[in-house]
Scaffold this motif. Sequence first.
Motif, short mmCIF file in Angstrom:
data_model
loop_
_atom_site.label_atom_id
_atom_site.label_comp_id
_atom_site.label_asym_id
_atom_site.label_seq_id
_atom_site.Cartn_x
_atom_site.Cartn_y
_atom_site.Cartn_z
N GLY A 98 0.78 -1.23 0.00
CA GLY A 98 0.00 0.00 0.00
C GLY A 98 0.80 1.27 0.00
N GLU A 99 2.13 1.20 -0.07
CA GLU A 99 2.96 2.40 -0.04
C GLU A 99 3.57 2.71 -1.40
N GLY A 100 3.20 1.94 -2.42
CA GLY A 100 3.82 2.15 -3.71
C GLY A 100 5.28 1.75 -3.73
N TRP A 101 5.65 0.87 -2.85
CA TRP A 101 7.05 0.45 -2.71
C TRP A 101 7.43 -0.50 -3.84
N VAL A 102 8.52 -0.20 -4.52
CA VAL A 102 8.98 -1.05 -5.61
C VAL A 102 10.32 -1.69 -5.30
N GLY A 103 10.81 -1.47 -4.08
CA GLY A 103 12.10 -2.04 -3.69
C GLY A 103 11.96 -3.42 -3.09
N ARG A 104 12.98 -3.83 -2.34
CA ARG A 104 13.02 -5.16 -1.74
C ARG A 104 12.05 -5.24 -0.56
N SER A 105 11.47 -6.44 -0.38
CA SER A 105 10.54 -6.67 0.72
C SER A 105 10.93 -7.92 1.47
N GLY A 106 10.46 -8.02 2.72
CA GLY A 106 10.74 -9.19 3.53
C GLY A 106 11.70 -8.87 4.66
N PHE A 107 12.34 -9.91 5.21
CA PHE A 107 13.31 -9.73 6.29
C PHE A 107 14.61 -9.20 5.71
N VAL A 108 15.21 -8.22 6.41
CA VAL A 108 16.39 -7.57 5.85
C VAL A 108 17.55 -8.54 5.69
N HIS A 109 17.74 -9.44 6.64
CA HIS A 109 18.88 -10.35 6.51
C HIS A 109 18.66 -11.36 5.39
N GLN A 110 17.39 -11.66 5.07
CA GLN A 110 17.11 -12.59 3.99
C GLN A 110 17.55 -12.01 2.65
N ALA A 111 17.45 -10.69 2.50
CA ALA A 111 17.93 -10.05 1.27
C ALA A 111 19.43 -10.27 1.09
N VAL A 112 20.17 -10.24 2.20
CA VAL A 112 21.60 -10.52 2.14
C VAL A 112 21.85 -11.95 1.72
N VAL A 113 21.14 -12.88 2.34
CA VAL A 113 21.29 -14.30 2.01
C VAL A 113 20.99 -14.55 0.54
N ASP A 114 19.95 -13.90 0.03
CA ASP A 114 19.57 -14.07 -1.38
C ASP A 114 20.64 -13.52 -2.32
N ASP A 115 21.24 -12.37 -1.94
CA ASP A 115 22.19 -11.70 -2.82
C ASP A 115 23.60 -12.26 -2.71
N MET A 116 23.96 -12.79 -1.54
CA MET A 116 25.35 -13.18 -1.28
C MET A 116 25.40 -14.58 -0.69
N PRO A 117 25.24 -15.61 -1.51
CA PRO A 117 25.24 -16.98 -1.00
C PRO A 117 26.59 -17.45 -0.47
N ASP A 118 27.66 -16.74 -0.80
CA ASP A 118 28.99 -17.10 -0.29
C ASP A 118 29.60 -15.90 0.41
N LEU A 119 29.56 -15.92 1.76
CA LEU A 119 30.13 -14.84 2.57
C LEU A 119 31.44 -15.25 3.22
N SER A 120 32.07 -16.28 2.72
CA SER A 120 33.26 -16.83 3.37
C SER A 120 34.41 -15.82 3.42
#
Length: 331
Positions: free
Chosen positions: A272-294
């Motif tokens: 309802g805010e016209g948001w077009v960016g990322r949604s969900g839990f903030v740490h999950q966005a990291v996990v999705d974007d960076m599967p290898d943090l070694s």
Amino acid sequence: MGITVQIEPVDKSFTAEASQTVLEAAFKAGITLKHSCRDGQCGECRTPILSGAVSYKNPEAIKLEPSDFEGRTGLMCVGHATADLVIEAPEVTGLEGISVQKCAGRTLVKEPVSDDVAVLKIAPAPGISFAFKPGQYLDLTIKGCDPRSYSMANLDSEGAVELHVRKMPGGAVSRIIVDELKPKAIVTIEGPFGTFYVRDSDRPIVMIASGTGFAPVKSMMQGLITSGNTRPVALYWGGRCKQDLYMDELCHQWAEENSWFSYTPVLSESTGEGWVGRSGFVHQAVVDDMPDLSAYEVYVCGAPIVVSSAKRDCVERCRLNPDHFFSDAFA
């Protein structure tokens, strides 16, 4: 007679009285051991014990791990040395020259930045140099109230401390700060506390903040920019709604001005805010974007559930070295 606490491998030592926790005694000696909440809840102060032992006044009220019960580690913020103690804490050298102090302060500015967050700037008493490392926090006491902990959001070279205060539902002190505290009010500040600061290495950095957990991130980012940093830094800032990202424009400005920095805002309740960016839990966005943090360091500040979830998933799913995870949880 006091008990000797020896720190390895840095060849430092101090004396602890029976009435003092190991952390309190270290502070008195001008030594900062790793810590965050200071009440045995977050586990940040857990330290390897090479010899000797610690005891706890209320062990049932703190979060002990099997290694603590076995005497291999101890929570130094609530542990009392029972005999001469040798601990492994090489990180103490990172905060040399920073000591805890308590002084009066005067409010300079209070600026609302959202419906429930105010930026508060406080000048220490004349003649006081309130030195801190970007990422640390202080205890703020206003007249008639118990102390509350808030992270500094600026650099100590600015001559004042900047705090980001959210008015919490049912929060007596935060309500007074946001709604009633006046400019020129006299307050007490004590600190700095915490060992949430950027480590000196060449590893790329991921920062995760939720809500006003952005405050220490802002301080650390200003420190990196001022020092001429070139290490890659990716900031993920999460909130429930757009107003929770109360300095969103500043983050976009950092991204425009610094090629080594990227910014990803994340909303958990964006409908309802016209948001077009990322949604969900903030740490999950990291996990999705960076599967290898070694090869990375990860710095997280926010609610305990945010910190614990981020550590679990970054370590278990993204191969992050747990020794390269640093956090400051709102206790």
